[in-house]
Design a protein around this motif. Structure first.
Motif, mmCIF file in Angstrom:
data_model
loop_
_atom_site.group_PDB
_atom_site.id
_atom_site.type_symbol
_atom_site.label_atom_id
_atom_site.label_comp_id
_atom_site.label_asym_id
_atom_site.label_seq_id
_atom_site.Cartn_x
_atom_site.Cartn_y
_atom_site.Cartn_z
ATOM 1 N N PRO A 124 6.464 -11.453 2.915
ATOM 2 C CA PRO A 124 6.735 -12.469 1.891
ATOM 3 C C PRO A 124 5.785 -12.306 0.714
ATOM 4 O O PRO A 124 4.695 -11.743 0.853
ATOM 5 C CB PRO A 124 6.476 -13.790 2.625
ATOM 6 C CG PRO A 124 5.489 -13.439 3.689
ATOM 7 C CD PRO A 124 5.842 -12.039 4.117
ATOM 8 N N TYR A 125 6.185 -12.866 -0.434
ATOM 9 C CA TYR A 125 5.335 -12.654 -1.593
ATOM 10 C C TYR A 125 4.060 -13.466 -1.536
ATOM 11 O O TYR A 125 3.106 -13.187 -2.256
ATOM 12 C CB TYR A 125 6.125 -12.793 -2.885
ATOM 13 C CG TYR A 125 6.198 -14.122 -3.593
ATOM 14 C CD1 TYR A 125 5.896 -14.206 -4.946
ATOM 15 C CD2 TYR A 125 6.638 -15.275 -2.969
ATOM 16 C CE1 TYR A 125 6.020 -15.402 -5.648
ATOM 17 C CE2 TYR A 125 6.761 -16.471 -3.660
ATOM 18 C CZ TYR A 125 6.448 -16.538 -4.993
ATOM 19 O OH TYR A 125 6.570 -17.712 -5.685
ATOM 20 N N ALA A 126 3.964 -14.419 -0.628
ATOM 21 C CA ALA A 126 2.686 -15.097 -0.400
ATOM 22 C C ALA A 126 1.630 -14.108 0.090
ATOM 23 O O ALA A 126 0.438 -14.269 -0.205
ATOM 24 C CB ALA A 126 2.860 -16.223 0.617
ATOM 25 N N ASP A 127 2.058 -13.069 0.809
ATOM 26 C CA ASP A 127 1.107 -12.074 1.306
ATOM 27 C C ASP A 127 0.491 -11.270 0.171
ATOM 28 O O ASP A 127 -0.723 -11.024 0.165
ATOM 29 C CB ASP A 127 1.790 -11.118 2.285
ATOM 30 C CG ASP A 127 2.070 -11.756 3.641
ATOM 31 O OD1 ASP A 127 1.820 -12.977 3.790
ATOM 32 O OD2 ASP A 127 2.545 -11.041 4.549
ATOM 33 N N PHE A 253 5.043 -14.543 -9.435
ATOM 34 C CA PHE A 253 3.802 -15.218 -9.760
ATOM 35 C C PHE A 253 2.988 -14.370 -10.718
ATOM 36 O O PHE A 253 3.143 -13.152 -10.787
ATOM 37 C CB PHE A 253 2.969 -15.505 -8.495
ATOM 38 C CG PHE A 253 2.180 -14.326 -7.986
ATOM 39 C CD1 PHE A 253 0.858 -14.130 -8.382
ATOM 40 C CD2 PHE A 253 2.748 -13.412 -7.112
ATOM 41 C CE1 PHE A 253 0.121 -13.043 -7.922
ATOM 42 C CE2 PHE A 253 2.025 -12.321 -6.643
ATOM 43 C CZ PHE A 253 0.701 -12.140 -7.054
ATOM 44 N N GLU A 254 2.129 -15.032 -11.472
ATOM 45 C CA GLU A 254 1.114 -14.349 -12.265
ATOM 46 C C GLU A 254 -0.235 -14.942 -11.894
ATOM 47 O O GLU A 254 -0.346 -16.151 -11.656
ATOM 48 C CB GLU A 254 1.376 -14.494 -13.765
ATOM 49 C CG GLU A 254 2.571 -13.695 -14.236
ATOM 50 C CD GLU A 254 2.658 -13.586 -15.751
ATOM 51 O OE1 GLU A 254 1.966 -14.353 -16.452
ATOM 52 O OE2 GLU A 254 3.421 -12.732 -16.234
ATOM 53 N N ASN A 264 0.853 -9.586 -11.997
ATOM 54 C CA ASN A 264 2.224 -10.069 -12.035
ATOM 55 C C ASN A 264 2.903 -9.575 -10.764
ATOM 56 O O ASN A 264 2.931 -8.362 -10.521
ATOM 57 C CB ASN A 264 2.924 -9.517 -13.281
ATOM 58 C CG ASN A 264 4.327 -10.052 -13.463
ATOM 59 O OD1 ASN A 264 4.666 -11.120 -12.963
ATOM 60 N ND2 ASN A 264 5.151 -9.313 -14.180
ATOM 61 N N GLY A 265 3.385 -10.489 -9.926
ATOM 62 C CA GLY A 265 3.945 -10.077 -8.641
ATOM 63 C C GLY A 265 5.290 -10.710 -8.354
ATOM 64 O O GLY A 265 5.622 -11.776 -8.883
ATOM 65 N N SER A 311 7.609 -7.108 -1.092
ATOM 66 C CA SER A 311 6.917 -7.833 -2.151
ATOM 67 C C SER A 311 5.904 -6.903 -2.781
ATOM 68 O O SER A 311 5.342 -6.031 -2.100
ATOM 69 C CB SER A 311 6.216 -9.082 -1.597
ATOM 70 O OG SER A 311 7.156 -9.979 -1.059
ATOM 71 N N GLY A 312 5.679 -7.070 -4.087
ATOM 72 C CA GLY A 312 4.771 -6.159 -4.776
ATOM 73 C C GLY A 312 4.089 -6.823 -5.948
ATOM 74 O O GLY A 312 4.528 -7.874 -6.439
ATOM 75 N N VAL A 313 3.013 -6.178 -6.415
ATOM 76 C CA VAL A 313 2.204 -6.702 -7.508
ATOM 77 C C VAL A 313 1.748 -5.573 -8.413
ATOM 78 O O VAL A 313 1.426 -4.474 -7.933
ATOM 79 C CB VAL A 313 0.946 -7.434 -6.984
ATOM 80 C CG1 VAL A 313 0.143 -8.026 -8.139
ATOM 81 C CG2 VAL A 313 1.304 -8.522 -5.989
ATOM 82 N N ALA A 314 1.713 -5.839 -9.714
ATOM 83 C CA ALA A 314 1.076 -4.954 -10.687
ATOM 84 C C ALA A 314 -0.147 -5.676 -11.231
ATOM 85 O O ALA A 314 -0.028 -6.789 -11.746
ATOM 86 C CB ALA A 314 2.039 -4.621 -11.819
ATOM 87 N N LEU A 315 -1.310 -5.060 -11.087
ATOM 88 C CA LEU A 315 -2.574 -5.657 -11.527
ATOM 89 C C LEU A 315 -3.208 -4.777 -12.588
ATOM 90 O O LEU A 315 -3.338 -3.558 -12.388
ATOM 91 C CB LEU A 315 -3.512 -5.842 -10.329
ATOM 92 C CG LEU A 315 -4.872 -6.491 -10.586
ATOM 93 C CD1 LEU A 315 -5.321 -7.307 -9.375
ATOM 94 C CD2 LEU A 315 -5.955 -5.448 -10.907
ATOM 95 N N GLY A 316 -3.600 -5.376 -13.703
ATOM 96 C CA GLY A 316 -4.269 -4.621 -14.757
ATOM 97 C C GLY A 316 -5.714 -4.341 -14.367
ATOM 98 O O GLY A 316 -6.569 -5.226 -14.463
#
Length: 340
Positions: A124-127, A253-254, A264-265, A311-316
């Motif tokens: 889940p995107y909570a993870d 989410f951001e 940003n995920g 679920s995934g995230v891009a972090l600067g």
């Protein structure tokens, strides 16, 4: 006149921050290894740089030996390639990717930068939201500081993050009932005018939404502790799946610290037909606003049909390094800053 980055005196002044950047990157890599992630390296040359309305890529040509040239782009994110790897069977991947975005420069933007992008299959995107907070804690600890800082503001990544939906943020910081005016441009414009926010005749709903976010909400986020801003309107989350509880909103989410967006995920959209529809709508809007559009990556859309839930995230990374070090400009944490 500022001396070039390779001036010995200037480099000597910059070097401590650059070495600390390296320490932070090593700590993040160690964190991912401890979570059993596989580090991958997605190719930068792609058929499409991405299909979001306001992202701008760098174009080039692929010239095969003896063949005709064809258009290629430097990716704005490794997302399309990373999701193809999920379709291939990878389950936990991370890429410390060099990415390229045209028309972006300033204290928080560089046309070439490092994006840490990671995915968890069947999670889940909570993870991944928890992952993002853990990476901020890791960076703060690696820098040996008590908080992330930016222009007089601080955010202690060790504290429990604030969680806030976009609808709650609109109500709290702008006095606007967002759910009551989804897709209603005139209603949102009237609410903004009542809140003394600028409304232009040619603004569409998305323009108005973004102006509220940028002017009233973002400056309030991540003060004292991280903020996780979640559940964006579905129209503002091109690659995210709908929230099961309310499909008008998306699992996006951001993460913010000191008013600065760091990540940003998504709970990732895996419906290829719906993804195509969204891309086509965004590219039509891009053509209307900017006078050009990018092709769709048909190989990506084909792979999406085989991609597991993820679920995934891009972090600067550069922004995180900035705040962890206490820098005031992104160039302070880039080994070879862009020269306009």
């Amino acid at each position: 006149m500022t001396s070039p980055f390779w001036d010995r005196n200037r480099h000597a002044d910059r070097r401590p921050a650059l070495l600390l950047r390296g320490r932070i990157k090593a700590a993040l890599r160690q964190w991912f290894a401890g979570q059993d992630f596989t580090e991958v390296e997605c190719g930068a040359l792609q058929v499409s740089p991405g299909n979001e309305t306001h992202l701008h890529g760098f174009a080039t040509l692929w010239q095969p030996e003896g063949g005709e040239p064809s258009a290629r782009y430097l990716h704005t994110s490794p997302e399309f390639s990373a999701k193809k790897l999920l379709s291939a069977g990878e389950t936990r991947i991370v890429d410390f990717a060099r990415v390229y975005r045209n028309r972006e420069s300033g204290a928080l933007h560089a046309p070439e930068f490092t994006m840490v992008e990671w995915y968890r299959a069947n999670a889940p995107y909570a993870d991944v939201m928890a992952d993002a907070a853990a990476l901020c804690r890791t960076a703060q600890a690696a820098a040996g500081r008590d908080a992330l800082t930016w222009r007089g503001h601080s955010s202690d990544a060790m504290a429990e993050p604030e969680t806030l939906t976009v609808s709650d943020a609109f109500a709290r910081h702008a006095g606007i009932d967002l759910p009551a005016m989804l897709d209603d441009r005139d209603a949102l414009a009237a609410a903004m005018a009542a809140a003394d926010l600028t409304v232009r005749a040619d603004d569409n709903w998305s323009d108005l939404f973004s102006r509220v976010i940028v002017t009233r909400i973002e400056p309030q986020l991540g003060m004292g502790r991280l903020t996780m801003l979640s559940e964006y309107p579905i129209a503002e989350a091109a690659l995210a799946r709908p929230c099961p509880s309310d499909p008008r909103f998306a699992e996006r989410f951001e993460m913010y610290a000191c008013g600065v967006e760091l990540a940003n995920g998504f709970g990732e959209l895996t419906d290829a037909a719906e993804q195509r529809r969204r891309f086509e709508a965004d590219m039509a809007e891009k053509l209307r606003i900017h006078g050009h559009a990018y092709p769709l990556d048909e190989d990506f859309l084909a792979a999406l049909e085989h991609m597991p839930q993820a679920s995934g995230v891009a972090l600067g990374f550069d922004r995180l390094a900035m705040l962890a070090i206490g820098a005031r400009h992104i160039d302070e944490v880039l080994w070879t800053p862009f020269a306009p």
